[in-house]
Motif scaffolding. Structure first.
Motif, PDB file in Angstrom:
ATOM      1  N   TYR A 258       0.798  -1.220   0.000  1.00 22.00           N
ATOM      2  CA  TYR A 258       0.000   0.000   0.000  1.00 22.00           C
ATOM      3  C   TYR A 258       0.834   1.274   0.000  1.00 22.00           C
ATOM      4  O   TYR A 258       0.366   2.314  -0.465  1.00 22.00           O
ATOM      5  N   LYS A 261       1.635   1.677  -3.568  1.00 23.98           N
ATOM      6  CA  LYS A 261       0.396   1.813  -4.351  1.00 23.98           C
ATOM      7  C   LYS A 261       0.366   0.834  -5.525  1.00 23.98           C
ATOM      8  O   LYS A 261       0.062   1.180  -6.663  1.00 23.98           O
ATOM      9  N   ARG A 262       0.675  -0.431  -5.231  1.00 24.32           N
ATOM     10  CA  ARG A 262       0.599  -1.480  -6.241  1.00 24.32           C
ATOM     11  C   ARG A 262       0.405  -2.821  -5.545  1.00 24.32           C
ATOM     12  O   ARG A 262       0.533  -2.923  -4.317  1.00 24.32           O
ATOM     13  N   GLU A 285      -5.806  -1.938 -11.467  1.00 20.74           N
ATOM     14  CA  GLU A 285      -5.743  -0.833 -10.512  1.00 20.74           C
ATOM     15  C   GLU A 285      -7.035  -0.758  -9.702  1.00 20.74           C
ATOM     16  O   GLU A 285      -8.129  -0.971 -10.225  1.00 20.74           O
TER      17      GLU A 285
END
Length: 310
Positions: A258, A261-262, A285
């Protein structure tokens, strides 16, 4: 070649191909999007590495004060029924959600199971995970809860010092009294039980302590433990929500990285050495913490039809 033999061979080949096609399974990944108020989503994959988003809501959250659906976990029982459990609230919610389905499209009425109601100071019931114990013939539900001042804490505040709890059920109508599942001596959440073979189980979990906040595993001869031989933390900091599946000879462990962000992914054969394969997988996404399981192509066709996809 004799014409009759050729005809029989052709027919046999067609039968084999039809049989393979009808029994071939695909991978499905449960999902939700923040802020978790929309409901249950699914991804699917034919190889467990490249995932496609069905981009459809299959079940909207209706239970719990917050009316959210986080961390959806699905397990298919021996009768073919899929059971779903999920987090219904961030805090001040001592229960979890449950619903069942035969096809992942049409669902039973939702229920709120008050798993921590017996603890007056319990803060939550996070990320329930389902496991079917085929040897005991029962479902095991494991989740994380925080009971302030119950356990020694590290750097965590008292309202974030979690341990794992569980209950068992055979029919989702009656449930065994909640018990402590795991106290590893540190704050722990997001646990998933895996079966490698008879008397051979792996627990994948998140070390939720402030210095770590990443993924590790432990081992047991019984799905209820005791677990031992805790591994080193093998993912980067700020990773959570591990979901594992066996694909061929490999186990793939997906997790939400997290801070980056992936979605991250590790590959292993023995749960002792891990290879980072994040650059080799494709995860849409917006996808958040779910579980991976296999379904028939017929079930996938129904999911696609409900989503209006060819």
């Amino acid at each position: 070649m004799n014409r009759a033999f050729k005809y029989l061979l052709t027919g046999f080949t067609a039968m084999v191909l039809l049989s393979c096609k009808s029994t071939k399974s695909v991978y499905v990944f449960t999902s939700f999007h923040e802020p978790a108020n929309e409901g249950l989503r699914f991804l699917y994959s034919y190889d467990a590495y490249h995932w496609n988003d069905l981009n459809h809501i299959y079940l909207k959250p209706e239970v719990g004060d917050a009316k959210i659906m986080r961390d959806p976990s699905i397990c298919q029982g021996p009768d073919g029924t899929f059971h779903l459990v999920w987090t219904t609230g961030w805090k001040d919610d001592k229960g979890i959600g449950h619903a069942s389905s035969k096809d992942l499209v049409h669902w039973s009425p939702e229920e709120h199971i008050d798993v921590m109601g017996y603890e007056p100071t319990a803060k939550n019931a996070w990320a329930p995970e389902l496991f079917y114990d085929d040897e005991a013939g029962q479902y095991i539900i494991v989740w994380a809860s925080c009971i302030p001042f119950r356990f020694p804490k590290g750097e965590e505040p008292e309202d974030n010092n979690h341990r794992l709890y569980y209950t068992t059920t055979k029919d989702f109508k009656t449930f065994a009294p909640t018990k402590l599942f795991l106290d590893p001596g540190f704050s722990v959440i997001d646990a998933e039980i895996l079966k490698r073979g008879k008397n051979d189980y792996v627990l994948v979990m998140k070390d939720n302590t402030r210095p770590n906040r990443n993924i590790l595993v432990a081992f047991a001869s019984n799905p209820l433990g005791p677990y031992h031989d805790y591994s080193k933390r093998f993912t980067e900091l700020f990773s959570e929500g591990p979901s594992a599946i066996k694909a061929g000879d490999n186990w793939l462990i997906y997790y939400d990285s997290y801070r980056l962000k992936r979605y991250g992914a590790m590959r292993t054969t023995d749960f002792k050495t891990f290879t980072d394969i994040a650059d080799s997988v494709k995860v849409p996404e917006g996808h958040k913490h779910g579980t991976i399981f296999k379904v028939s192509k017929k079930v996938l066709a129904g999911l696609k039809q409900a989503a209006g996809q060819p």
